[in-house]
Design an enzyme around this catalytic site. Structure first.
Site: not given
Length: 673
Positions: A32-35, A81, A112, A114, A116, A135, A223, A310, A404, A407, A422, A428
């Site tokens: 990481d240091y050299d990068f 979707s 594949e 899904k 999140d 999206r 994907y 799911k 309601c 109202c 209502c 209302c």
């Protein structure tokens, strides 16, 4: 070559390679240091020699750009979707439907995970990232290109043999380890921790300072590739190509030859998903062949060639403290369960929907019950069951309200409808403010600087009674409102004025006519290019429009038969709101193909599928995804699906080329038969 430019290019190539090794292959070949030292050297050289600036340099990953407003862009290809499945039986039924449509031909599937996260569409031209769009609503989203460029697993330039232009879809996520580290830092700084990786990833994309985005451990898993003249013929091959070009495509994807293999994949990951470095809530199953995908087409909301299986939603129990009732902008009453707070799927849940009176009766939900709550689709909390073993003696059944809550008007329930309403449309308060909030919403008039809380405050202070009143607001009236400064008041008034430029079809949607959503509003605007012609339309004429049913038609007629509505529409017109389709948009639109339905299949040589479909719709025709007896023509390109061809021939439907179609259009234009 200038030795300075040579050194800059050498550093860019080296750092791009290290980025790929670390963030895509998870195989770092440098510390990481050299990068960081090499990156710092490149930054200094680019600052000293601005003539060698490159918008695709690895230094853009660091950020440093401010985006005040994220431009809304229309997706060239809609982001659909997915239909959901929760059982083996539903998955098998889906496979049978696929087989039936394809005429029993052999079908392979790709499984594949899904992911999140926040969905994203990346556009590449000549191997360079030119656009990243959220999206949104599937039709349009926000341009977050500058923020996405800071995500190190998103390639700025591609390798290998890639198409000239294509879109690739995926999810922006935050790995669990990075999310935990972020929260630890927030707690140590005395700030509240973020609740879950998904919402945090989504919120990160809309930060104004992309230097802040660069600090977050965002990742991008891809994907799906979409475009014309792609150099592969299957979903699985496309994912392999994407990896070759430099994209991060998870290696767990599997090619399956049967539902049994698909279920084995699902069963495995239902158990082992918790070992993954990121959140996943299911498996996406796709038909592998792109030609078969084309044959299967789409429903109004989802592709027929894909299904999301799911995993069983996380479920917790808690106590139901009370039931309250909300009034929507249409007057619909929604019962809400108020719960003792409980942690569910990374968020604290205090409320859950009870949907309607029938659902309450079906579950026999009572105040004081211990109930089981889960997130429907992992998003919306809902009560799924009552723990009757813990019900208190003497508990009383829930009696649904008759008036309601806002109202006190007596509620009505129309035959065949689940919800109570209502009927006090104009008196209302939640209905009044709800209609105004709908009017200003992003998909409607998109009024910047005006939110739901401000609308409620303006109504409470007597400054507005309907959405037409917005156009009379003055800055000096708005400034005294709570949390309203000089600049925000100015932005609000300017935002209202700018909404006069919103096109007619969105104004139609904004009016809030019941059952008239975005898609219906577009159809109505096409059939009736001005509010005056729509206002005069009869029920019979409206029903004659493609996909406009009796319920929608009745609602439109009812809206314009009300004098208050007509008066408000006339006021909007007088303030400059667009009440007809602009001449520019009408240019090139005809009814030459009215009443004709086309199916477009295959790959075309001189016109893209999207442009072909647009020509059909611009000239009054309809584009369908499947062949039926009502199909007028099938426009076929290369690789047309065999079952589509067979069905067209069986129904004696003409199969024409793109050139034949243009000739038909030309003949219709000139009147030559």
């Amino acid at each position: 070559m200038d030795p300075i430019l040579e050194k800059i290019q050498e550093l860019r190539e080296e750092l791009t390679g290290h980025n790929y090794n670390y963030y895509v292959l998870d195989n770092p070949t440098i510390s990481d240091y050299d990068f960081d030292m090499k990156l710092k050297e490149l930054q200094q050289l680019e600052a000293r020699y601005p003539e060698y600036h490159d918008p695709f340099s690895p230094t853009v990953r660091v950020g440093g750009m401010i985006t005040k407003n994220f431009e809304t862009l229309v997706h060239e290809y809609r982001m659909y979707s997915l239909d959901n499945s929760y059982s083996r039986e539903e998955l098998e039924d889906w496979e049978k439907r696929v087989q039936r449509i394809l005429g029993g031909t052999e079908v392979d599937f790709v499984c594949e995970l899904k992911y999140d996260g926040a969905s994203i569409s990346l556009t590449y031209e000549n191997g360079r990232l030119v656009r990243a769009v959220t999206r949104g609503d599937g039709f349009q989203g926000d341009d977050v290109t500058n923020n996405v460029k800071t995500i190190r697993s998103v390639p700025l330039k591609l390798k290998g043999n890639y198409p000239e232009k294509f879109h690739i879809r995926g999810e922006i996520i935050i790995p669990l380890e990075g999310f935990s580290r972020m929260n630890q830092e927030r707690v140590e700084a005395g700030e509240d921790p973020y609740m879950n990786p998904r919402n945090t990833a989504s919120g990160s994309l809309k930060l104004q300072d992309n230097a802040e985005v660069a600090k977050r451990p965002l990742d991008c898993l891809l994907y799906s590739i979409i475009g014309e003249k792609l150099n592969f013929s299957t979903q699985f091959e496309g994912l392999e190509k994407a990896r070759e070009w430099g994209f991060k495509v998870p290696p767990v994807t599997k090619l399956c030859h049967s539902t049994r293999e698909v279920m084995d994949f699902i069963d495995y990951w239902d158990i082992h998903r918790h070992e993954l470095p990121y959140e996943t809530d299911g498996v996406v199953v796709k038909v592998n062949s792109l030609a078969q995908q084309d044959e299967l087409g789409y429903t109004a909301k989802a592709p027929r060639w894909a299904l999301a299986y799911k995993f069983k939603a996380e479920q917790v129990s808690t106590r139901l403290s009370s039931i309250s009732y909300q009034v929507g902008r249409t007057g619909a009453i929604t019962p809400v369960a108020n719960l003792e707070p409980v942690l569910l799927a990374g968020t604290t849940v205090k409320r859950a929907s009870l949907h309607n009176a029938d659902q309450i009766a079906k579950l026999d939900v009572r105040v004081g019950d211990t109930v089981f709550v889960e997130k429907g689709g992992e998003i919306i909390p809902k009560i799924v069951q009552v723990d009757f073993t813990r019900r208190q003696p003497g508990s009383e059944p829930t009696v649904y309200i008759t008036h309601c809550p806002e109202c006190s008007t007596e509620l009505i329930r129309k035959e065949g409808e689940a919800q109570h309403y209502c009927p006090n449309y104009y008196g209302c308060p939640p209905q009044i403010t709800g209609r105004i909030q709908h009017y200003i919403s992003r998909k409607a008039m998109d009024i910047e600087g005006l939110g739901g809380e401000t609308v409620a405050l303006l109504y409470k202070e007597g400054l507005i009674e309907n959405y037409a009143d917005l156009y009379l607001l003055r800055k000096e009236q708005v400034i005294p409102l709570e949390r309203m400064a000089d600049k925000s008041a100015e932005n609000l008034v300017n935002g209202i004025a700018k909404s006069k430029e919103i096109p007619y079809e969105r104004v139609l949607y904004a009016l809030g006519i019941r059952f008239v959503g975005e898609t219906v509003a577009k159809k109505l605007a096409k059939a009736y290019p001005s509010i005056d012609t729509l206002r005069r339309a009869t029920l019979e004429e409206l029903v004659a429009i493609d996909e406009i049913g009796v319920k929608i038609a009745e609602s439109v007629v009812d809206f314009f038969s009300n004098e208050d509505n007509v008066r408000i529409v006339e006021r909007l017109r007088s303030y400059g709101v667009q009440m007809e389709t602009s001449p520019e948009k009408l240019l090139g639109q005809t009814n030459l193909l009215k009443g004709q339905t086309f199916v477009v299949s295959g790959v075309f040589e001189h016109i893209s599928r999207n442009d072909l479909k647009k020509k059909i719709e611009d000239n009054g025709g309809k584009v369908a995804s499947s062949i039926s007896s009502r199909t007028a023509y099938v426009i076929a390109g290369d690789n047309m699906g065999p079952s589509k061809r067979e069905k067209a021939e069986k129904l004696d439907i003409p199969i024409i080329s793109e050139y034949d179609f243009m000739e038909i259009l030309q003949r219709a234009t000139t009147g030559v038969s």
